[in-house]
Design a protein around this motif. Structure first.
Motif, PDB file in Angstrom:
ATOM      1  N   ILE A   1      44.119  39.935  40.899  1.00  0.00           N
ATOM      2  CA  ILE A   1      43.243  41.083  40.704  1.00  0.00           C
ATOM      3  C   ILE A   1      43.790  41.882  39.528  1.00  0.00           C
ATOM      4  O   ILE A   1      44.931  42.350  39.563  1.00  0.00           O
ATOM      5  CB  ILE A   1      43.159  41.952  41.968  1.00  0.00           C
ATOM      6  CG1 ILE A   1      42.608  41.132  43.143  1.00  0.00           C
ATOM      7  CG2 ILE A   1      42.278  43.169  41.720  1.00  0.00           C
ATOM      8  CD1 ILE A   1      42.614  41.873  44.465  1.00  0.00           C
ATOM      9  N   VAL A   2      42.978  42.005  38.500  1.00  0.00           N
ATOM     10  CA  VAL A   2      43.408  42.649  37.262  1.00  0.00           C
ATOM     11  C   VAL A   2      42.893  44.081  37.213  1.00  0.00           C
ATOM     12  O   VAL A   2      41.730  44.353  37.534  1.00  0.00           O
ATOM     13  CB  VAL A   2      42.875  41.874  36.027  1.00  0.00           C
ATOM     14  CG1 VAL A   2      43.271  42.564  34.731  1.00  0.00           C
ATOM     15  CG2 VAL A   2      43.376  40.438  36.068  1.00  0.00           C
ATOM     16  N   THR A   3      43.774  45.001  36.834  1.00  0.00           N
ATOM     17  CA  THR A   3      43.369  46.395  36.634  1.00  0.00           C
ATOM     18  C   THR A   3      42.842  46.572  35.213  1.00  0.00           C
ATOM     19  O   THR A   3      43.521  46.224  34.246  1.00  0.00           O
ATOM     20  CB  THR A   3      44.555  47.347  36.845  1.00  0.00           C
ATOM     21  OG1 THR A   3      45.053  47.193  38.181  1.00  0.00           O
ATOM     22  CG2 THR A   3      44.133  48.799  36.641  1.00  0.00           C
ATOM     23  N   ILE A   4      41.629  47.081  35.095  1.00  0.00           N
ATOM     24  CA  ILE A   4      41.039  47.376  33.797  1.00  0.00           C
ATOM     25  C   ILE A   4      41.194  48.877  33.565  1.00  0.00           C
ATOM     26  O   ILE A   4      40.528  49.677  34.230  1.00  0.00           O
ATOM     27  CB  ILE A   4      39.550  46.986  33.738  1.00  0.00           C
ATOM     28  CG1 ILE A   4      39.346  45.559  34.253  1.00  0.00           C
ATOM     29  CG2 ILE A   4      39.020  47.151  32.324  1.00  0.00           C
ATOM     30  CD1 ILE A   4      40.097  44.517  33.462  1.00  0.00           C
ATOM     31  N   ARG A   5      42.108  49.251  32.698  1.00  0.00           N
ATOM     32  CA  ARG A   5      42.420  50.658  32.490  1.00  0.00           C
ATOM     33  C   ARG A   5      41.170  51.462  32.137  1.00  0.00           C
ATOM     34  O   ARG A   5      40.400  51.093  31.249  1.00  0.00           O
ATOM     35  CB  ARG A   5      43.457  50.805  31.385  1.00  0.00           C
ATOM     36  CG  ARG A   5      43.996  52.236  31.231  1.00  0.00           C
ATOM     37  CD  ARG A   5      45.040  52.296  30.131  1.00  0.00           C
ATOM     38  NE  ARG A   5      46.189  51.465  30.430  1.00  0.00           N
ATOM     39  CZ  ARG A   5      47.215  51.855  31.195  1.00  0.00           C
ATOM     40  NH1 ARG A   5      47.198  53.069  31.716  1.00  0.00           N
ATOM     41  NH2 ARG A   5      48.235  51.053  31.408  1.00  0.00           N
ATOM     42  N   GLY A   6      40.977  52.545  32.868  1.00  0.00           N
ATOM     43  CA  GLY A   6      39.832  53.411  32.633  1.00  0.00           C
ATOM     44  C   GLY A   6      38.526  52.899  33.202  1.00  0.00           C
ATOM     45  O   GLY A   6      37.499  53.559  33.076  1.00  0.00           O
ATOM     46  N   VAL A   7      38.558  51.714  33.830  1.00  0.00           N
ATOM     47  CA  VAL A   7      37.342  51.136  34.391  1.00  0.00           C
ATOM     48  C   VAL A   7      37.506  50.887  35.888  1.00  0.00           C
ATOM     49  O   VAL A   7      36.936  51.577  36.720  1.00  0.00           O
ATOM     50  CB  VAL A   7      36.943  49.826  33.665  1.00  0.00           C
ATOM     51  CG1 VAL A   7      35.678  49.234  34.273  1.00  0.00           C
ATOM     52  CG2 VAL A   7      36.741  50.088  32.178  1.00  0.00           C
TER      53      VAL A   7
ATOM     54  N   ALA B   1      35.386  39.263  49.092  1.00  0.00           N
ATOM     55  CA  ALA B   1      34.124  38.542  48.927  1.00  0.00           C
ATOM     56  C   ALA B   1      33.357  39.072  47.719  1.00  0.00           C
ATOM     57  O   ALA B   1      32.772  38.301  46.950  1.00  0.00           O
ATOM     58  CB  ALA B   1      33.272  38.671  50.187  1.00  0.00           C
ATOM     59  N   LEU B   2      33.359  40.383  47.535  1.00  0.00           N
ATOM     60  CA  LEU B   2      32.687  40.975  46.377  1.00  0.00           C
ATOM     61  C   LEU B   2      33.308  40.482  45.071  1.00  0.00           C
ATOM     62  O   LEU B   2      32.594  40.065  44.143  1.00  0.00           O
ATOM     63  CB  LEU B   2      32.780  42.501  46.446  1.00  0.00           C
ATOM     64  CG  LEU B   2      32.276  43.258  45.215  1.00  0.00           C
ATOM     65  CD1 LEU B   2      30.764  43.116  45.073  1.00  0.00           C
ATOM     66  CD2 LEU B   2      32.677  44.728  45.289  1.00  0.00           C
ATOM     67  N   LEU B   3      34.632  40.486  44.997  1.00  0.00           N
ATOM     68  CA  LEU B   3      35.318  40.097  43.770  1.00  0.00           C
ATOM     69  C   LEU B   3      35.175  38.598  43.498  1.00  0.00           C
ATOM     70  O   LEU B   3      34.938  38.181  42.359  1.00  0.00           O
ATOM     71  CB  LEU B   3      36.795  40.487  43.850  1.00  0.00           C
ATOM     72  CG  LEU B   3      37.085  41.992  43.930  1.00  0.00           C
ATOM     73  CD1 LEU B   3      38.572  42.232  44.144  1.00  0.00           C
ATOM     74  CD2 LEU B   3      36.603  42.713  42.680  1.00  0.00           C
ATOM     75  N   VAL B   4      35.309  37.779  44.547  1.00  0.00           N
ATOM     76  CA  VAL B   4      35.222  36.329  44.362  1.00  0.00           C
ATOM     77  C   VAL B   4      33.817  35.917  43.940  1.00  0.00           C
ATOM     78  O   VAL B   4      33.643  35.054  43.068  1.00  0.00           O
ATOM     79  CB  VAL B   4      35.636  35.601  45.661  1.00  0.00           C
ATOM     80  CG1 VAL B   4      35.293  34.121  45.580  1.00  0.00           C
ATOM     81  CG2 VAL B   4      37.128  35.768  45.909  1.00  0.00           C
ATOM     82  N   SER B   5      32.803  36.512  44.560  1.00  0.00           N
ATOM     83  CA  SER B   5      31.422  36.132  44.248  1.00  0.00           C
ATOM     84  C   SER B   5      30.962  36.692  42.905  1.00  0.00           C
ATOM     85  O   SER B   5      29.859  36.384  42.446  1.00  0.00           O
ATOM     86  CB  SER B   5      30.475  36.602  45.354  1.00  0.00           C
ATOM     87  OG  SER B   5      30.529  37.998  45.521  1.00  0.00           O
ATOM     88  N   ASN B   6      31.808  37.521  42.287  1.00  0.00           N
ATOM     89  CA  ASN B   6      31.511  38.060  40.956  1.00  0.00           C
ATOM     90  C   ASN B   6      32.710  37.856  40.039  1.00  0.00           C
ATOM     91  O   ASN B   6      33.151  38.779  39.347  1.00  0.00           O
ATOM     92  CB  ASN B   6      31.165  39.549  41.051  1.00  0.00           C
ATOM     93  CG  ASN B   6      29.865  39.812  41.772  1.00  0.00           C
ATOM     94  OD1 ASN B   6      28.792  39.783  41.186  1.00  0.00           O
ATOM     95  ND2 ASN B   6      29.967  40.057  43.074  1.00  0.00           N
ATOM     96  N   LYS B   7      33.234  36.634  40.062  1.00  0.00           N
ATOM     97  CA  LYS B   7      34.428  36.302  39.286  1.00  0.00           C
ATOM     98  C   LYS B   7      34.299  36.744  37.830  1.00  0.00           C
ATOM     99  O   LYS B   7      33.299  36.479  37.171  1.00  0.00           O
ATOM    100  CB  LYS B   7      34.672  34.797  39.328  1.00  0.00           C
ATOM    101  CG  LYS B   7      35.850  34.329  38.480  1.00  0.00           C
ATOM    102  CD  LYS B   7      35.967  32.822  38.494  1.00  0.00           C
ATOM    103  CE  LYS B   7      37.063  32.340  37.559  1.00  0.00           C
ATOM    104  NZ  LYS B   7      37.172  30.861  37.523  1.00  0.00           N
ATOM    105  N   GLY B   8      35.316  37.459  37.349  1.00  0.00           N
ATOM    106  CA  GLY B   8      35.359  37.890  35.965  1.00  0.00           C
ATOM    107  C   GLY B   8      34.620  39.175  35.675  1.00  0.00           C
ATOM    108  O   GLY B   8      34.724  39.715  34.574  1.00  0.00           O
ATOM    109  N   ARG B   9      33.881  39.684  36.660  1.00  0.00           N
ATOM    110  CA  ARG B   9      33.136  40.932  36.455  1.00  0.00           C
ATOM    111  C   ARG B   9      33.996  42.113  36.872  1.00  0.00           C
ATOM    112  O   ARG B   9      34.611  42.101  37.936  1.00  0.00           O
ATOM    113  CB  ARG B   9      31.839  40.926  37.261  1.00  0.00           C
ATOM    114  CG  ARG B   9      31.093  42.253  37.201  1.00  0.00           C
ATOM    115  CD  ARG B   9      29.849  42.252  38.063  1.00  0.00           C
ATOM    116  NE  ARG B   9      29.280  43.584  38.166  1.00  0.00           N
ATOM    117  CZ  ARG B   9      28.215  43.895  38.905  1.00  0.00           C
ATOM    118  NH1 ARG B   9      27.595  42.951  39.601  1.00  0.00           N
ATOM    119  NH2 ARG B   9      27.774  45.139  38.950  1.00  0.00           N
ATOM    120  N   ALA B  10      34.037  43.142  36.042  1.00  0.00           N
ATOM    121  CA  ALA B  10      34.797  44.347  36.360  1.00  0.00           C
ATOM    122  C   ALA B  10      33.928  45.320  37.149  1.00  0.00           C
ATOM    123  O   ALA B  10      32.749  45.521  36.826  1.00  0.00           O
ATOM    124  CB  ALA B  10      35.295  45.009  35.087  1.00  0.00           C
TER     125      ALA B  10
END
Length: 253
Positions: free
Chosen positions: A241-247, A189-198
């Motif tokens: 779900i994308v991994t942002i290296r170092g983030v 729910a957190l990821l979907v409601s903030n689509k594109g936000r890391a």
């Protein structure tokens, strides 16, 4: 830091602050009498209504009867072990579960999380730390309940083949229900409601597991892995779900 050692009667507590804790109930299932009484004493000092059980079968029936706000659950119990209780409770309800275990191996902690536990703490532990975890879990649960009831908040999200409804606590992929554990649902729910936000792992721990969560960022990685497996079950969905290296992580789709 003072720790509770098995067989000890050490109690760490702070005076209750009036109005600090809403009336909520905690079920403690623990067969070590000194620890059970220490937990009861400190939780009652915090303002919680405390129910107790000293064996697994009794604990399961008590959970069904009193419907507590949270369950503190030992693993090594007579008649029915904590893993089995966790498995049964998770099929029947979404009550938050905090596992108490003398086992320090990572595999035991992961098994508890896989069965639907919200958090774990390994004996010996600080009573102050455990009370803080209880407070954080219940604060997070209350925050989610209040957020979901907010009139202006969006309750239904769609990303390609993925749908999630906060009101009904349901998630579907290509029309098929996703069998999610409570924290998996909250994370999605957190990821979907903030689509594109890391989000960093620490931010996810704070927002999903509770304010000032006392835990390990490894917990986030485990839950991300489980969610990825479920989202990739349908090859037609572009959600990932994308991994942002170092983030940390973000949801694309």
């Amino acid at each position: 830091m003072l720790l509770f050692q098995p067989g000890s009667s050490i109690i760490i507590s702070k005076p209750r602050v009036e109005g600090e804790v809403a009336e909520r109930s905690v079920l403690v299932v623990e067969d070590e009498e000194n620890l059970l009484e220490a937990l009861r004493y400190n939780l009652e000092r915090e303002g919680y209504l405390v129910h107790t059980a000293t064996d697994g079968g009794e604990g399961l029936e008590m959970a069904r009867k009193v419907k507590p706000s949270l369950v503190l659950l030992d693993i090594m119990l007579p008649t029915l072990d904590g893993f089995e209780i966790c498995r049964i409770l998770r099929r029947e309800s979404e009550v938050p579960i905090l596992i108490l275990t003398a086992k320090g191996e990572e595999v035991d902690r992961v098994v508890g999380l896989e069965l639907g536990a919200d958090d774990y703490i390994t004996k010996p532990f600080s009573i102050r730390e455990l009370v803080a975890r209880v407070r954080n879990i219940l604060r997070r649960t209350r925050h989610l309940e209040e957020s979901h009831l907010s009139a202006g908040q969006q309750q239904h999200f769609r990303m390609g083949a993925l749908e999630i409804n906060l009101n009904s606590h349901e998630a579907r992929l290509a029309g098929q229900p996703l069998n999610l554990k409570p924290k998996e649902f909250d994370l999605l729910a957190l990821l979907v409601s903030n689509k594109g936000r890391a989000f960093t792992r620490d931010q996810i721990l704070e927002k999903v597991w509770g304010y000032n969560y006392i835990g390990q960022t490894r917990t986030v990685d485990v839950y991300i892995s489980w969610l990825r497996d479920k989202l990739q079950a349908d090859p037609t969905t572009a959600t990932s779900i994308v991994t942002i290296r170092g983030v940390g992580y973000r949801l694309d789709g």
